[in-house]
Design an enzyme around this catalytic site. Structure first.
Site, PDB file in Angstrom:
ATOM      1  N   LEU A  97       0.750  -1.602   0.332  1.00 16.38           N
ATOM      2  CA  LEU A  97       0.181   0.183   0.006  1.00 16.38           C
ATOM      3  C   LEU A  97       0.751   0.940  -0.031  1.00 16.38           C
ATOM      4  CD1 LEU A  97      -3.282   0.530   0.427  1.00 16.38           C
ATOM      5  CD2 LEU A  97      -2.574   0.628   2.683  1.00 16.38           C
ATOM      6  N   ASP A  98       1.344   2.222  -0.820  1.00 18.00           N
ATOM      7  CA  ASP A  98       2.054   3.085  -0.676  1.00 18.00           C
ATOM      8  C   ASP A  98       2.277   3.492   0.164  1.00 18.00           C
ATOM      9  OD1 ASP A  98       0.618   5.838  -1.250  1.00 18.00           O
ATOM     10  OD2 ASP A  98      -0.151   4.306  -3.230  1.00 18.00           O
ATOM     11  N   LYS A  99       3.072   4.544   0.325  1.00 24.98           N
ATOM     12  CA  LYS A  99       3.719   5.285   1.346  1.00 24.98           C
ATOM     13  C   LYS A  99       2.376   6.597   1.216  1.00 24.98           C
ATOM     14  CE  LYS A  99       7.656   8.217   3.076  1.00 24.98           C
ATOM     15  NZ  LYS A  99       8.845   8.697   2.477  1.00 24.98           N
ATOM     16  N   SER A 101      -0.838   6.266   0.473  1.00 23.86           N
ATOM     17  CA  SER A 101      -2.063   5.736   1.222  1.00 23.86           C
ATOM     18  C   SER A 101      -1.903   5.442   3.053  1.00 23.86           C
ATOM     19  CB  SER A 101      -2.540   4.995   0.265  1.00 23.86           C
ATOM     20  OG  SER A 101      -2.109   5.372  -1.245  1.00 23.86           O
TER      21      SER A 101
END
Length: 226
Positions: A97-99, A101
């Site tokens: 889960l990207d930084k 988000s």
């Protein structure tokens, strides 16, 4: 299977860490020094640093990841998820889960189950709430749902529903890099808030930002069925 996969499935370490152990001549299999890429059986006797390796109890955790934490098991990366949780046993994130988000991510030491969850062809659902930088019309919803050309491919058909004038829910069955952000950008919108609220049958309900809980037996059984 290869020794790296065996050690990962046993919940002892990651495949990359296993390679480092082998490189440092710390792994013994059936009384002989292990080599890189060695094939082993599940009943082989494995020692690391003269300690017999046995399967660890499986761990399954649902974490509500805050913004700013990077989903990697590499402890050299600043603000990585492993250091953030500081969990007593070896665990790793299932997917990413990207930084920028926040929201639900599963943490486990069960490499076999993690791989099955991540296999794209299984089309497991992941649900998000997304806020963009300006109001959108119904054509945006329709376009997102029908598939968008990003990263040289057309995204799968997905479910998109409006929450309010600038926020929508989206259910994906694939996990391309920064997929929702890239899809929105094609239509001229910038994502300013993204939260994952569900992975398959696991929901984020009741987990505060930055906190986590163990999955229930029922949830684990349902995950395995899926």
């Amino acid at each position: 299977m290869r020794i790296n996969k065996l050690l990962s499935n046993m919940g002892f370490c990651s495949r990359k860490e296993a390679s480092r152990f082998i490189e440092d001549n710390r792994v013994i299999v059936n009384g002989e020094l292990c080599i890189q890429g060695q094939w082993v059986e599940e009943d082989d006797v494995v020692f690391i640093d003269n300690e017999l390796i046995t399967p660890k109890e499986k761990i399954y955790i649902a974490l509500n990841k805050p913004v700013g934490i990077t989903c990697t098991a590499e402890k050299t990366v600043q603000n990585n998820i492993i250091s953030f949780m500081n969990y007593k046993d070896y665990i790793f994130p299932v997917g990413r889960l990207d930084k920028e988000s926040q929201g639900l991510i599963l943490m486990t030491n069960d490499g076999d189950l993690a791989n099955k969850i991540l296999e794209s062809e299984n089309e497991h659902e992941k649900e998000y709430i997304v806020t963009v930088n300006k109001p959108f019309d119904d054509e945006f919803i329709k376009g997102m749902a029908e598939g968008v050309n990003i990263l040289g491919t057309l995204t799968r058909v997905c479910k998109v529903t409006r929450v309010n004038e600038d926020t929508f829910k989206i259910i994906l069955t694939q996990g391309l890099n920064k997929q929702i952000r890239r899809m929105s950008k094609v239509f001229g919108y910038t994502v300013i808030g993204l939260k994952r609220i569900r992975i398959m049958n696991i929901k984020i309900n009741g987990i505060e930002n930055g906190k986590w809980r163990n999955l229930t037996e029922e949830e684990i059984l349902e995950l395995r069925k899926c």
